[in-house]
Design a protein around this motif. Structure first.
Motif, PDB file in Angstrom:
ATOM      1  N   LYS A 267      -6.088  71.018  -4.513  1.00  0.00           N
ATOM      2  CA  LYS A 267      -5.676  72.044  -3.567  1.00  0.00           C
ATOM      3  C   LYS A 267      -4.516  71.538  -2.702  1.00  0.00           C
ATOM      4  O   LYS A 267      -3.523  72.243  -2.502  1.00  0.00           O
TER       5      LYS A 267
ATOM      6  N   ALA B 254      -1.320  71.506  -4.817  1.00  0.00           N
ATOM      7  CA  ALA B 254      -0.742  72.838  -5.036  1.00  0.00           C
ATOM      8  C   ALA B 254      -0.068  73.335  -3.760  1.00  0.00           C
ATOM      9  O   ALA B 254       1.003  73.946  -3.787  1.00  0.00           O
TER      10      ALA B 254
ATOM     11  N   THR C  86      -7.162  78.853  -4.248  1.00  0.00           N
ATOM     12  CA  THR C  86      -7.263  78.599  -5.685  1.00  0.00           C
ATOM     13  C   THR C  86      -8.405  79.455  -6.208  1.00  0.00           C
ATOM     14  O   THR C  86      -9.179  80.016  -5.438  1.00  0.00           O
TER      15      THR C  86
ATOM     16  N   GLU D 230      -3.409  82.407  -8.400  1.00  0.00           N
ATOM     17  CA  GLU D 230      -2.343  81.511  -8.879  1.00  0.00           C
ATOM     18  C   GLU D 230      -0.941  82.108  -8.769  1.00  0.00           C
ATOM     19  O   GLU D 230      -0.021  81.486  -8.246  1.00  0.00           O
TER      20      GLU D 230
END
Ligand SMILES: Nc1ncnc2c1ncn2[C@@H]1O[C@H](COP(=O)(O)OP(=O)(O)O)[C@@H](O)[C@H]1O
Ligand SMILES: [Mg+2]
Lengths: 251, 426
Positions: free
Chosen positions: B7, B10, B44, B56
């Motif tokens: 996480k 990202a 997520t 996403e």
């Protein structure tokens, strides 16, 4: 006008046979009554003629003005002149009665290649017909049959019939749940539509409706077929003695 | 608590690719928002709050392209007299917009807004309040990075609505818009929001409605099939104020509309409604959180979804009644009409109540067209397509009826009509 020959029908899902060889001819201008015990297949016959799903015709034929009814979609049958006043009129939340009536009238006209009815002509016509059936403006505005009493629903059926001017009118127990006044209104509505070009099939349990709507022919239906036919006096006999004697005689 | 690595990675990846404005009155708010994003982490698919909708494509660096939508129909509401504020690919277009000048209203473009105190009290502030009890990191990302938007302060009821009009000319535009609206006591305003802002849009609207004031918001999300949108509305209602929002969504690959309402003063009224029409590759998510934190307030949620050809509808709606919020009247209904077996509706209605003298009800249904009613209509000569449309419009009508203005209602019904007409079998 309506020609039913040896009609056999079973329920699609259960395969249970309901109509077991119905023969019936209704000529233009005539009123035929069908009487018979509960469960004899009267409503089934009216649904099969108007094209409801769930039934399978295994034998026989049915035609209206020479056209094969059984090949047509329900809306095509309606445009061809078939009308069923439902035993249990359906509530359709959110669809206004007026919108519904107007869409129906114009859909049929379009299907027949006729010109659509103008908004003003339509309004005029609905108002006049609603008035004679004591259907008020509020009922016209409300969603189709939603919150209508039993009697209001039946009067609404007759209003639709009056607006659509069908060739063959089937009335399935239109008298059930009506008080004397409503029965009179409904009968007057039906009688106003009697015409040399129009046939009627009146399904009822009671003689009293036939006091108002005088039939030319009375049929007795039992166990999926017509067991006997006669004049108006047959209805009187049923009223007096019930079905038992008649059914015994014809068994 | 440290974020799990996938996480954190990202989140950092996205943050390193997004440009952030510098300076201006919101500098501090943006910096705070940035640390919220870093602490919360971007969503997520493993997040409970994103169980039904995959985030996403809203999070990743690369914008999934969206083909430009061509239509010769007049844009919705174009006949209505409004003050037009136009954004193209998320950038304010002064030439296409009206003068930002209307009696009773103060309007600034976010990008060059002066340091006005009222905006400082809203920008990022309502969004922050909306982070508990459920995190909404994409809204914080918006607060941190939004490059354009408007600040609107309504001191007196203006004579016409304000219309935010979105257009896009790029197939890969990635816009972040942030609007702040403050309606001062006694005033009332209507805000319209229409069109597709960009291939991917993250839009956030913070609304504060003062005592006895009213804000009506009507939104028509653009018809582009491939667009992706995440939107957040954070509304704070003071005493005896009213906030009503309605959204019609037709098409769009992905839409997540979150509405977070806080009723902080007695006798407040909040109505949150929406209708969506989805055909094929369409995923629509309405996520609503209404907090009653005062007495005698009313909240209504009315959502209708028409789905076909594999379209997916999601509804997550919560009413939280805090201790002391007596005489709360909370209502929530979410329904879907599935026009075939391929489509899906997922609903999670929730009530959480800590006061004893309240009326709260919720319901959720999912079903096909009523065959009995369909036969009744057909037996009157109405063909299957028209009959289905009549019932579909009737189904959606309950949500459309939540819009106060009848002229707007009619426009919305026309849009629904047209959408159905285009899908008629020949
Ligand atoms: N959809 C159905 N499912 C199960 N049984 C049915 C269905 N429709 C009709 N029937 C059965 O068919 C028979 C005839 O019913 P119906 O046509 O309603 O008779 P009537 O109208 O003469 O009272 C009854 O035995 C009834 O239970
Ligand atoms: Mg019956």
């Amino acid at each position: 006008m309506l020609e039913i020959k040896n009609l056999h029908v079973e329920l699609e899902e259960e395969g249970k046979q309901i109509l077991k060889g119905v023969d019936l001819t209704v000529d233009a201008g005539k009123v035929h009554a069908i009487m018979g015990p509960n469960g004899s297949g009267k409503s089934t016959l009216s649904y099969v003629l108007s094209g409801r799903d769930g039934y399978k015709v295994t034998q026989g034929s049915a035609s209206l003005l020479g056209e094969d009814l059984l090949e047509m979609e329900p809306e095509e049958r309606a445009a061809a002149g078939m009308f069923l006043a439902f035993q249990y009129p359906v509530e359709i939340p959110g669809v206004g009665n007026m919108t519904f009536l107007r869409t129906a009238v114009n859909s049929q006209r379009k299907a027949r290649g006729e010109e659509e009815m103008s908004a003003t002509d339509f309004l005029k016509s609905v108002r006049a017909k609603a008035k004679s059936l004591k259907i008020d403006a509020d009922m016209l505005k409300r969603p189709v049959n939603v919150g209508f009493s039993g009697g209001e629903k039946k009067r609404n059926e007759i209003l639709q019939m009056a607006m659509l001017e069908p060739k063959l009118c089937i009335l399935d127990e239109t008298d059930s749940g009506l008080d004397v006044d409503a029965m009179k209104l409904v009968s007057e509505g039906v009688n106003a539509l009697r015409d040399a070009d129009r046939g009627f099939l009146v399904i009822t349990h009671y003689q009293r409706l036939l006091d108002h709507i005088k039939p030319d022919v009375v049929h007795i239906m039992a166990n999926g077929r017509m067991v006997t036919s006669g004049g108006p006096e047959l209805a009187l006999e049923v009223e007096k003695n019930g079905y038992a004697d008649i059914l015994k005689e014809t068994a | 608590m440290a974020l799990p690595k996938y996480k954190a990675d990202a989140t950092q990846e996205r943050l390193s690719h997004v440009s952030r404005p510098v300076g201006g009155f919101s500098e501090v708010a943006r910096r705070d928002a940035l640390s919220r994003v870093e602490n919360l982490g971007l969503p997520t698919r493993r997040d409970e709050y994103w169980k039904y909708t995959r985030p996403e494509s809203l999070v990743e660096v690369e914008v999934p392209p969206a083909a430009l939508f061509v239509s010769d129909e007049a844009p919705v509401f174009s006949d209505l007299e409004c003050l037009k504020i136009v954004f193209v690919d998320g950038v304010f277009d002064a030439d296409a917009s009206d003068d930002l000048d209307l009696e009773g209203i103060e309007i600034h473009r976010l990008a060059d807004a002066p340091d006005v105190l009222w905006a400082r009290d809203i920008y990022g502030v309502l969004e922050t309040r909306g982070q508990t009890p459920v995190a909404r990191p994409l809204a914080s990302l918006n607060t941190a990075c939004a490059t354009d938007g408007v600040l609107i302060r309504v001191t007196q009821t203006p004579r016409k609505p304000i219309s935010l009009i979105y257009r896009h000319v790029s197939e890969i535009s990635d816009a972040m818009l942030h609007h702040c609206i403050k309606v001062e006591p006694q005033a009332s305003v209507t805000i319209l929001e229409t069109g597709t802002a960009s291939a991917r849009l993250n839009v956030c609207m913070e609304v504060e409605v003062a005592a006895n004031a009213q804000c009506n918001h009507v939104r028509m999300q653009g018809r582009d099939h491939e667009r992706r949108t995440v939107s957040h509305i954070f509304a704070r209602l003071c005493e005896a104020s009213t906030f009503k929002t309605f959204t019609l969504t037709a098409n769009g690959a992905l839409t997540r509309n979150e509405v977070v309402v806080e009723l902080t003063g007695d006798n407040g009224v909040a109505h949150v409604a929406g209708a969506c029409l989805g055909d094929g590759a369409f995923h629509h998510d309405d996520t609503v959180f209404i907090t009653h934190d005062a007495e005698n307030c009313e909240s209504r949620q009315v959502f209708k979804k028409v789905l076909r050809n594999g379209a997916v509808g999601v509804f997550q709606g919560k009413i939280l009644v805090k201790a002391g919020a007596q005489k709360t009247d909370g209502y929530q209904i979410s329904q879907s009409l599935l026009l075939d077996d391929d489509s899906q509706f997922l609903a999670k209605p929730e009530l959480e109540i800590y006061a004893d003298d309240v009326i709260c009800s919720h319901g959720s249904t999912s079903g096909a067209i009523d065959e009995t009613a369909l036969f009744y209509l057909r037996a009157r000569g109405i063909d299957r397509g028209t009959a289905t449309d009549l019932m579909t419009i009737a189904f959606v009508a309950e949500a459309v009826a939540e819009v106060e203005d009848v002229a707007l209602q009619d426009e919305i019904t026309d849009l629904v009509d047209n959408w159905l007409m285009r899908r008629r079998e020949p």
